[in-house]
Scaffold this active site. Structure first.
Site: not given
Length: 472
Positions: A193, A323, A336
């Site tokens: 969780h 970035s 990703e």
């Protein structure tokens, strides 16, 4: 066929009339009509799908030559043309958009025309002079789009699996097992969780992923067995009209030899033509794999999160700046990318399911969509697993100190006290530890719930994180 005055074009005719065809191309009039009609996506047939179609045409030319359905000269020329294409030639001649005429007739005729025109050149004739080698009468003898295309999807799927996905999974599983051994003695906090849980071994996390991929590979192997049953020989409606009595069995034997795979004729050719269930089955196994690959890629991102404000239990190898504005930032780009590819595969699976249920009577005309989506899913999954393994998993390092810090500071260690002080007492200890900042060990000793020796034995991270053998 006639040549125009400047010889830049040839004139071809079909049942609908005449058209000028550029003299340098190997496709013919039916392909040109498809180019004009289906300017939809710019997507052209996948190389593997072209290979599958050419293998079928090579096999049919061999068998029809053996059975005297076409002349030995014609058979030999078609086979030679097919071999050239399989070796990489004329690939720019397969030009029909993925979204095209139902059942794949346009792509099928593209294949027939290219083979016919190259075979004519081999025989010393001009392209478009279809007397000695005709796209329909010779290259397509005893065949129909309706049995060739579902066979091509099967062959294309098998080729894609053997060329891309299965080798990639084999390597990924081996690398994960190696990493599991490397990290076996590193203890980290488990999490359920997204909350602290009992300690686990970092190595076992990697071993679990290896097992998950291995089980998916087995499911894909089982599902792909359906692709080895071919309906070739069914012709237009599954009755075998215009085929030689020996053609059906022999052509499957030849294709088996060409692609080194144990294929067999379908027990009922009409069924093989109508049902897209084999493709749905394989696609479902790919979707299942994609779902767990998303989970694994998300786990990698979480475990590498930070470096200062996240978990940072592991370091994924940086492969490019992360970035355009923040210097020194590196992102988990391979993980990703993996998720994005998997989402696409899930979308393809949904489209395949919709197309599969859209058949009517003797045919499913949505096969071009199924062909592209299924083969593309296999190939992009294979390429993704290979890239994730080589550029990410292979280079992962562990932050052992961070892992141990989290494991020792986890309130979930109190779980080990349940059998000794009871669940309610353990819950109270955990609550007090969180409120006061005192360690679990300190509170238990203060309350005289256990001795120091007992605590040392029970709160042993090595023992707590060890995998219990089956039956123990």
């Amino acid at each position: 066929m006639t040549q125009t005055e400047n010889s830049q074009f040839r004139i071809e005719c079909d049942s609908m009339g005449e058209k000028q065809i550029p003299s340098n191309v190997y496709y013919g009039i039916q392909t040109l009509r498809a180019i004009e009609n289906f300017q939809i996506s710019g997507l052209k047939p996948l190389e593997t799908y072209v290979d599958a179609c050419i293998y079928i045409k090579k096999a049919t030319a061999i068998v029809n030559g053996e059975l005297d359905c076409i002349t030995p000269e014609t058979s030999k020329a078609i086979v030679e043309a097919a071999d050239e294409i399989l070796a990489g030639q004329l690939r720019d001649q397969f030009v029909v958009d993925v979204y095209q005429a139902g059942a794949g007739t346009s792509h099928h005729m593209n294949v027939n025309e290219v083979l016919a025109n190259r075979a004519l050149e081999i025989l010393g004739d001009e392209k478009g002079n279809y007397k000695r080698v005709n796209p329909n009468d010779h290259v397509n003898y005893g065949q129909s789009t309706n049995d060739v295309i579902p066979t091509a999807i099967r062959i294309g799927g098998l080729l894609a699996l053997s060329r891309t996905l299965h080798p990639a999974l084999d390597n990924a599983i081996a690398v994960l097992e190696t990493k599991a051994d490397e990290f076996q003695n590193i203890i980290k906090s488990g999490r359920t969780h997204l909350q602290d849980a009992v300690p686990v071994r970092l190595g076992e996390s990697f071993r679990a992923w290896a097992q998950i991929l291995s089980e998916h590979q087995n499911r894909i192997y089982v599902a792909s067995g359906d692709l080895m049953v071919l309906g070739l020989g069914g012709s237009a409606a599954g009755t075998g009209m215009n085929t030689h009595p020996k053609y059906r069995d022999r052509v499957v034997e030849v294709i088996s030899e060409l692609i080194n795979c144990p294929l067999q004729p379908a027990p009922h050719l009409m069924a093989a033509m109508q049902s897209m269930a084999p493709f749905v089955n394989v696609s479902g196994s790919l979707r299942n794999l994609a779902q767990d690959l998303v989970k694994i890629s998300h786990d990698l991102r979480l475990m590498d999160s930070g470096p200062k404000t996240g978990l940072k239990e592991i370091q994924l190898p940086p492969v490019q700046p992360g970035s355009s504005i923040m210097p020194g930032k590196y992102n988990p780009v391979m993980a990703e990318m993996t998720s994005m590819v998997c989402f696409q595969v899930m979308g393809y699976d949904s489209a395949i399911a919709l197309a599969a249920q859209a058949g009517q009577l003797e045919l499913n005309v949505m096969m071009p969509l199924i062909a592209y989506n299924l083969i593309h899913s296999i190939e992009i999954l294979g390429n993704t697993v290979a890239a994730l393994t080589d550029k990410c998993i292979q280079g992962i390092t562990a932050n052992q100190e961070r892992c141990l810090e989290y494991a020792e500071g986890s309130l979930a260690l109190v779980t080990a006290l349940n059998n000794h002080i009871g669940y309610l007492n353990a819950a109270a200890v955990a609550k007090e530890s969180l409120a006061t900042g005192k360690s679990l060990r300190q509170i238990v000793l203060e309350k005289e719930l256990m001795t120091e020796a007992q605590l040392a034995e029970v709160l042993n991270l090595e023992q707590m994180s060890a995998i219990r053998p089956l039956g123990s």
